[in-house]
Design an enzyme around this catalytic site. Sequence first.
Site, PDB file in Angstrom:
ATOM      1  N   CYS A   1      -3.247  -1.190  -7.578  1.00 15.06           N
ATOM      2  CA  CYS A   1      -3.374   0.211  -7.134  1.00 15.06           C
ATOM      3  C   CYS A   1      -1.980   0.784  -6.746  1.00 15.06           C
ATOM      4  O   CYS A   1      -1.762   0.446  -5.761  1.00 15.06           O
ATOM      5  CB  CYS A   1      -4.615   0.597  -6.356  1.00 15.06           C
ATOM      6  SG  CYS A   1      -4.708   2.089  -5.893  1.00 15.06           S
TER       7      CYS A   1
ATOM      8  N   ARG B   1     -11.686   5.770   7.554  1.00 14.52           N
ATOM      9  CA  ARG B   1     -12.848   5.268   6.761  1.00 14.52           C
ATOM     10  C   ARG B   1     -13.914   4.927   7.311  1.00 14.52           C
ATOM     11  O   ARG B   1     -13.971   4.783   8.722  1.00 14.52           O
ATOM     12  CB  ARG B   1     -12.107   3.813   5.788  1.00 14.52           C
ATOM     13  CG  ARG B   1     -11.072   4.171   5.043  1.00 14.52           C
ATOM     14  CD  ARG B   1     -10.676   2.575   4.480  1.00 14.52           C
ATOM     15  NE  ARG B   1      -9.462   3.124   3.451  1.00 14.52           N
ATOM     16  CZ  ARG B   1      -9.000   2.168   2.758  1.00 14.52           C
ATOM     17  NH1 ARG B   1      -9.587   0.854   2.574  1.00 14.52           N
ATOM     18  NH2 ARG B   1      -8.114   2.311   2.005  1.00 14.52           N
TER      19      ARG B   1
ATOM     20  N   ARG C   1      -2.190  -2.555   5.091  1.00 14.84           N
ATOM     21  CA  ARG C   1      -3.239  -1.563   5.872  1.00 14.84           C
ATOM     22  C   ARG C   1      -3.501  -2.469   7.065  1.00 14.84           C
ATOM     23  O   ARG C   1      -4.105  -3.431   6.995  1.00 14.84           O
ATOM     24  CB  ARG C   1      -4.384  -1.507   4.734  1.00 14.84           C
ATOM     25  CG  ARG C   1      -5.265  -0.329   5.592  1.00 14.84           C
ATOM     26  CD  ARG C   1      -6.286   0.281   4.511  1.00 14.84           C
ATOM     27  NE  ARG C   1      -7.549  -0.664   4.665  1.00 14.84           N
ATOM     28  CZ  ARG C   1      -8.367  -0.195   5.534  1.00 14.84           C
ATOM     29  NH1 ARG C   1      -8.383   0.657   6.421  1.00 14.84           N
ATOM     30  NH2 ARG C   1      -9.440  -1.288   5.754  1.00 14.84           N
TER      31      ARG C   1
ATOM     32  N   ARG D   1      -5.480 -10.992  -1.303  1.00 10.83           N
ATOM     33  CA  ARG D   1      -5.377 -10.230  -0.234  1.00 10.83           C
ATOM     34  C   ARG D   1      -5.326 -10.857   1.047  1.00 10.83           C
ATOM     35  O   ARG D   1      -6.226 -12.189   1.264  1.00 10.83           O
ATOM     36  CB  ARG D   1      -6.718  -9.247  -0.159  1.00 10.83           C
ATOM     37  CG  ARG D   1      -6.572  -8.075  -0.927  1.00 10.83           C
ATOM     38  CD  ARG D   1      -5.942  -6.915  -0.433  1.00 10.83           C
ATOM     39  NE  ARG D   1      -5.784  -5.891  -1.499  1.00 10.83           N
ATOM     40  CZ  ARG D   1      -6.394  -4.723  -1.366  1.00 10.83           C
ATOM     41  NH1 ARG D   1      -7.475  -4.530  -0.592  1.00 10.83           N
ATOM     42  NH2 ARG D   1      -6.363  -4.069  -2.351  1.00 10.83           N
TER      43      ARG D   1
ATOM     44  N   GLU E   1      -9.737  -6.875  -5.743  1.00  8.91           N
ATOM     45  CA  GLU E   1      -8.821  -5.931  -6.399  1.00  8.91           C
ATOM     46  C   GLU E   1      -7.561  -6.483  -6.828  1.00  8.91           C
ATOM     47  O   GLU E   1      -6.952  -6.474  -8.070  1.00  8.91           O
ATOM     48  CB  GLU E   1      -8.640  -4.657  -5.666  1.00  8.91           C
ATOM     49  CG  GLU E   1      -8.001  -3.762  -6.151  1.00  8.91           C
ATOM     50  CD  GLU E   1      -7.881  -2.370  -5.270  1.00  8.91           C
ATOM     51  OE1 GLU E   1      -9.018  -2.137  -4.777  1.00  8.91           O
ATOM     52  OE2 GLU E   1      -6.944  -1.696  -5.173  1.00  8.91           O
TER      53      GLU E   1
ATOM     54  N   GLU F   1     -13.853   0.929   2.398  1.00 10.33           N
ATOM     55  CA  GLU F   1     -13.551   2.337   1.693  1.00 10.33           C
ATOM     56  C   GLU F   1     -14.885   2.717   1.158  1.00 10.33           C
ATOM     57  O   GLU F   1     -15.825   2.172   0.481  1.00 10.33           O
ATOM     58  CB  GLU F   1     -12.802   1.731   0.271  1.00 10.33           C
ATOM     59  CG  GLU F   1     -12.061   3.099  -0.002  1.00 10.33           C
ATOM     60  CD  GLU F   1     -10.881   2.581  -1.138  1.00 10.33           C
ATOM     61  OE1 GLU F   1     -11.099   1.357  -1.619  1.00 10.33           O
ATOM     62  OE2 GLU F   1      -9.934   3.260  -1.378  1.00 10.33           O
TER      63      GLU F   1
ATOM     64  N   THR G   1      -1.594   3.013  -4.768  1.00 10.54           N
ATOM     65  CA  THR G   1      -1.726   3.541  -3.243  1.00 10.54           C
ATOM     66  C   THR G   1      -1.214   2.389  -2.464  1.00 10.54           C
ATOM     67  O   THR G   1      -1.004   2.557  -1.359  1.00 10.54           O
ATOM     68  CB  THR G   1      -3.155   3.959  -2.970  1.00 10.54           C
ATOM     69  OG1 THR G   1      -4.005   2.753  -3.046  1.00 10.54           O
ATOM     70  CG2 THR G   1      -3.798   5.108  -3.895  1.00 10.54           C
TER      71      THR G   1
ATOM     72  N   ARG H   1      -3.898  -6.357   6.655  1.00  6.22           N
ATOM     73  CA  ARG H   1      -4.028  -7.078   5.410  1.00  6.22           C
ATOM     74  C   ARG H   1      -2.807  -6.450   4.610  1.00  6.22           C
ATOM     75  O   ARG H   1      -2.517  -5.518   4.491  1.00  6.22           O
ATOM     76  CB  ARG H   1      -5.335  -6.755   4.620  1.00  6.22           C
ATOM     77  CG  ARG H   1      -5.737  -5.260   4.161  1.00  6.22           C
ATOM     78  CD  ARG H   1      -5.022  -4.851   2.933  1.00  6.22           C
ATOM     79  NE  ARG H   1      -5.518  -3.533   2.407  1.00  6.22           N
ATOM     80  CZ  ARG H   1      -5.014  -2.724   1.565  1.00  6.22           C
ATOM     81  NH1 ARG H   1      -3.720  -2.917   1.261  1.00  6.22           N
ATOM     82  NH2 ARG H   1      -5.517  -1.803   1.143  1.00  6.22           N
TER      83      ARG H   1
HETATM   84  P1  ADP Z   1      -8.958  -3.166   2.411  1.00  6.14           P
HETATM   85  O1  ADP Z   1      -8.814  -3.247   3.779  1.00  6.14           O
HETATM   86  O2  ADP Z   1      -9.015  -4.435   1.660  1.00  6.14           O
HETATM   87  O3  ADP Z   1      -8.323  -2.080   1.641  1.00  6.14           O
HETATM   88  P2  ADP Z   1     -11.744  -2.246   2.678  1.00  6.14           P
HETATM   89  O4  ADP Z   1     -11.566  -0.944   3.364  1.00  6.14           O
HETATM   90  O5  ADP Z   1     -12.787  -2.160   1.676  1.00  6.14           O
HETATM   91  O6  ADP Z   1     -10.713  -2.875   2.048  1.00  6.14           O
HETATM   92  O7  ADP Z   1     -12.093  -3.048   4.085  1.00  6.14           O
HETATM   93  C1  ADP Z   1     -12.551  -4.403   3.752  1.00  6.14           C
HETATM   94  C2  ADP Z   1     -13.374  -5.050   4.728  1.00  6.14           C
HETATM   95  O8  ADP Z   1     -12.473  -5.004   6.030  1.00  6.14           O
HETATM   96  C3  ADP Z   1     -14.565  -4.180   5.170  1.00  6.14           C
HETATM   97  O9  ADP Z   1     -15.832  -4.988   5.233  1.00  6.14           O
HETATM   98  C4  ADP Z   1     -14.141  -3.652   6.443  1.00  6.14           C
HETATM   99  O10 ADP Z   1     -15.525  -3.245   7.184  1.00  6.14           O
HETATM  100  C5  ADP Z   1     -13.454  -4.284   7.048  1.00  6.14           C
HETATM  101  N1  ADP Z   1     -12.425  -4.153   8.164  1.00  6.14           N
HETATM  102  C6  ADP Z   1     -11.223  -3.046   7.786  1.00  6.14           C
HETATM  103  N2  ADP Z   1     -10.840  -3.011   9.018  1.00  6.14           N
HETATM  104  C7  ADP Z   1     -11.302  -3.551   9.796  1.00  6.14           C
HETATM  105  C8  ADP Z   1     -11.178  -4.005  11.299  1.00  6.14           C
HETATM  106  N3  ADP Z   1     -10.085  -3.053  11.956  1.00  6.14           N
HETATM  107  N4  ADP Z   1     -12.135  -4.640  12.015  1.00  6.14           N
HETATM  108  C9  ADP Z   1     -13.055  -5.328  11.512  1.00  6.14           C
HETATM  109  N5  ADP Z   1     -13.283  -5.330   9.837  1.00  6.14           N
HETATM  110  C10 ADP Z   1     -12.392  -4.491   9.392  1.00  6.14           C
HETATM  111  N1  ARG Z   2      -9.239   4.741  -7.356  1.00  5.25           N
HETATM  112  C1  ARG Z   2      -9.549   5.180  -6.262  1.00  5.25           C
HETATM  113  C2  ARG Z   2      -9.181   6.666  -5.902  1.00  5.25           C
HETATM  114  O1  ARG Z   2      -8.436   7.156  -6.878  1.00  5.25           O
HETATM  115  C3  ARG Z   2      -9.175   4.227  -5.070  1.00  5.25           C
HETATM  116  C4  ARG Z   2      -7.685   4.317  -4.757  1.00  5.25           C
HETATM  117  C5  ARG Z   2      -7.463   3.596  -3.396  1.00  5.25           C
HETATM  118  N2  ARG Z   2      -8.487   2.518  -3.066  1.00  5.25           N
HETATM  119  C6  ARG Z   2      -8.245   1.253  -3.565  1.00  5.25           C
HETATM  120  N3  ARG Z   2      -9.170   0.434  -3.353  1.00  5.25           N
HETATM  121  N4  ARG Z   2      -7.035   0.834  -4.335  1.00  5.25           N
HETATM  122  O2  ARG Z   2      -9.514   7.341  -5.460  1.00  5.25           O
END
Ligand code: ADP
Ligand code: ARG
Length: 354
Positions: free
Chosen positions: A266, A303, A275, A224, A220, A308, A268, A121
Amino acid sequence: MSAAEDLFKRLRNSGDECKSLLKKHLTPAVFEKYKNVKTVFGGTIAHCIASGCLHLKSHCGIYASDPDAYDTFSDVFYPILKEYHKVDKLEHPKPDFGDLNNLGFGDLDPKNEFINSTRIRVGRSHAGYGFPPTSSKQDRLEMERITVDALRTLRGDLAGKYFPLQGMTAAEEKQLVQDHFLFRNDDPVLGDANGYDDWPAGRGIFFSHNKRFLVWVNEEDHLRIISMQPGGNLAEVWQRLVKGLTTLEKKLTFAHHPKFGYLTFCPTNLGTTLRASVHIRIPNLSKHKDFKEICEKLNLQPRGIHGEHSDSEGGVYDISNKRRMGLTEIEAVQEMRRGVERIIELEKGLKTQK
Ligand code: ADP
Ligand code: ARG
């Protein structure tokens, strides 16, 4: 006491509980300098630090109220950016998505032994709009409208349909979340950063017909952009993402900074905003005492599998690149690829020892 002073006091009095980058870099002198300052979008230091002061376990602890906040509150944002992304200088290279016809990698798990699915993403912000704390309901609806117009230009495999959250049934929403497609509004860390203001107005999700190309609207970030599929074919996931992004860029203008790359809510995520993750079965390695350290050394972030702050289930982890700034898009993907290959080698080694 002002809202900003109250928040700052909580941070300073937090003791050992709080080890965030915000706490380290928002010194009393820096806070004094900024406590009455506003960005051109009306953003304040209170907007930026509220979540990190209320959630003391935050790792980073700060969000940008708007695209201008990074420079307006530079004494706190710059050192945090350097430390999180492990860079000495705040310079970000020009976008580079690599040679899509000659990537030099393909499927990371051709025998289907370890990887359940792969996802990449990126985040994007519409130029000229504030981030969640400085966006109005009207702004959110406008951003949704221009995004949906752009999504209509996607063709072939990328073509699909936009589903606004308003109007979705609770059962549909639950199923989409369970299938790892849709976002939720239950993270208090994001909520206290104004992430869910006016919910669900202006929010929704776009899917291509095969559910492999997706766009989240006003979660967020304003956008995305996501490519995902079962298995470990990183090359296919990457090629699809770049194709979709290139099409959307013809219609939309994204906020971009000469030094930091693409701007996101954010810090990060700044830079490439990318990611790249796998859901990977590593029951042995994940139990190893040095698992976290191994990931850190490979610049990977583990994760849980519901995103997250979620937990692992049955030894399946979400493993992704940690750094997003100071390297190009294709370098971030390659960093994740190398790391995941190493993780697979280590898991294989532990399996044969048993
Ligand atoms: P982001 O990647 O947008 O930072 P999250 O870590 O919250 O946010 O993940 C968002 C969604 O994507 C969650 O439902 C997570 O389970 C799913 N996800 C992340 N990576 C994978 C993957 N490799 N395969 C399937 N689902 C994924
Ligand atoms: N604000 C949170 C922290 O500082 C999340 C940071 C990264 N995650 C995010 N979804 N932007 O731990």
